[in-house]
Design a protein around this motif. Structure first.
Motif, mmCIF file in Angstrom:
data_model
loop_
_atom_site.group_PDB
_atom_site.id
_atom_site.type_symbol
_atom_site.label_atom_id
_atom_site.label_comp_id
_atom_site.label_asym_id
_atom_site.label_seq_id
_atom_site.Cartn_x
_atom_site.Cartn_y
_atom_site.Cartn_z
ATOM 1 N N CYS A 90 0.828 -1.213 0.000
ATOM 2 C CA CYS A 90 0.000 0.000 0.000
ATOM 3 C C CYS A 90 0.862 1.262 0.000
ATOM 4 C CB CYS A 90 -0.942 0.011 1.196
ATOM 5 S SG CYS A 90 -2.278 -1.173 1.073
ATOM 6 N N VAL A 91 1.945 1.239 0.764
ATOM 7 C CA VAL A 91 2.843 2.395 0.818
ATOM 8 C C VAL A 91 3.473 2.647 -0.549
ATOM 9 C CG1 VAL A 91 5.054 3.208 1.751
ATOM 10 C CG2 VAL A 91 3.313 2.297 3.292
ATOM 11 N N GLN A 92 3.980 1.598 -1.189
ATOM 12 C CA GLN A 92 4.618 1.773 -2.493
ATOM 13 C C GLN A 92 3.606 2.228 -3.550
ATOM 14 O OE1 GLN A 92 7.864 1.913 -2.833
ATOM 15 N NE2 GLN A 92 8.096 1.309 -0.696
ATOM 16 N N LEU A 93 2.385 1.682 -3.497
ATOM 17 C CA LEU A 93 1.346 2.127 -4.431
ATOM 18 C C LEU A 93 0.988 3.589 -4.194
ATOM 19 C CD1 LEU A 93 -0.975 -1.019 -4.526
ATOM 20 C CD2 LEU A 93 0.549 -0.181 -6.348
ATOM 21 N N SER A 94 0.966 4.015 -2.934
ATOM 22 C CA SER A 94 0.691 5.422 -2.605
ATOM 23 C C SER A 94 1.794 6.329 -3.123
ATOM 24 C CB SER A 94 0.550 5.613 -1.094
ATOM 25 O OG SER A 94 -0.512 4.853 -0.591
ATOM 26 N N ILE A 95 3.028 5.865 -2.999
ATOM 27 C CA ILE A 95 4.157 6.646 -3.506
ATOM 28 C C ILE A 95 4.057 6.794 -5.019
ATOM 29 C CG2 ILE A 95 6.664 6.601 -3.859
ATOM 30 C CD1 ILE A 95 6.864 5.312 -1.039
ATOM 31 N N LEU A 97 1.319 6.653 -6.869
ATOM 32 C CA LEU A 97 0.199 7.544 -7.153
ATOM 33 C C LEU A 97 0.596 9.000 -6.943
ATOM 34 C CD1 LEU A 97 -2.819 7.831 -7.852
ATOM 35 C CD2 LEU A 97 -3.276 7.706 -5.406
ATOM 36 N N PHE A 98 1.252 9.308 -5.819
ATOM 37 C CA PHE A 98 1.673 10.673 -5.545
ATOM 38 C C PHE A 98 2.683 11.150 -6.581
ATOM 39 C CE2 PHE A 98 4.692 13.679 -3.761
ATOM 40 C CZ PHE A 98 3.846 14.692 -3.327
ATOM 41 N N ALA A 144 9.739 3.251 -6.702
ATOM 42 C CA ALA A 144 8.611 2.645 -5.982
ATOM 43 C C ALA A 144 8.177 1.345 -6.659
ATOM 44 C CB ALA A 144 7.449 3.627 -5.894
#
Length: 168
Positions: A90-95, A97-98, A144
């Motif tokens: 989830c953290v890597q996917l958020s990175i 996306l950002f 990421a």
């Protein structure tokens, strides 16, 4: 993917060192010309500002390469390994996306919007200076994706472990 990452790491390290050294030279000249020569250089303030932004963004991408960004993992370290892996994904996917939405898309829009604005003291446009955002965004997104696939393949820990223990 590993050779690409290592190559990008070397390029970013070199670029960061060169940009930082350039920043030091620019600022030293700025102070010298103002204090000693009593004739401040008009271009140094603008070039120092943009060099600082570029070195900051490139160094940020390098930190993402090493998974050295700030992470509050106090709670996550108490999760099961499967839950830690899910959080890491989830953290890597958020990175990603950002990086894509804000840095790449927003940076391209900012650069396009400022492409025709000239800098007062430098022979270039503001849009050229804003190109650091989409370039950095692409680099961060690449890193990421690299870490995401490594976590999913179990070739990298879900939670990045510090090399040195924290002394409290």
């Amino acid at each position: 993917m590993e050779p690409i990452k290592k190559g990008l790491d070397q390029v970013l390290k070199g670029a960061s060192v060169v940009l930082f050294a350039l920043l030091v030279v620019i600022v030293v000249w700025q102070v010298f010309s103002r204090q000693v020569l009593n004739a401040p250089s008009a271009w140094t303030e603008e070039l120092a500002r943009y060099t600082f932004v570029w070195v900051g963004l490139f160094a940020t991408a390098l930190v993402f390469s090493e998974r050295g960004h700030i992470a509050v993992d106090f709670v996550v370290t108490r999760f099961s390994p499967a839950a830690q892996k899910a959080v890491a994904v989830c953290v890597q996917l958020s990175i990603i996306l950002f990086a894509v939405a804000v840095l790449v898309y927003g940076g391209i829009r900012a650069a396009n919007g400022a492409w025709n604005q000239s800098l007062s003291a430098l022979p270039t446009q503001v849009g050229v200076m804003y190109l650091a955002m989409p370039i950095t965004g692409l680099l961060i997104a690449f890193y990421a994706v690299y870490h995401l696939q490594a976590v999913l393949r179990d070739t990298e820990e879900a939670i990045a472990v510090d090399e040195e223990p924290q002394v409290v």
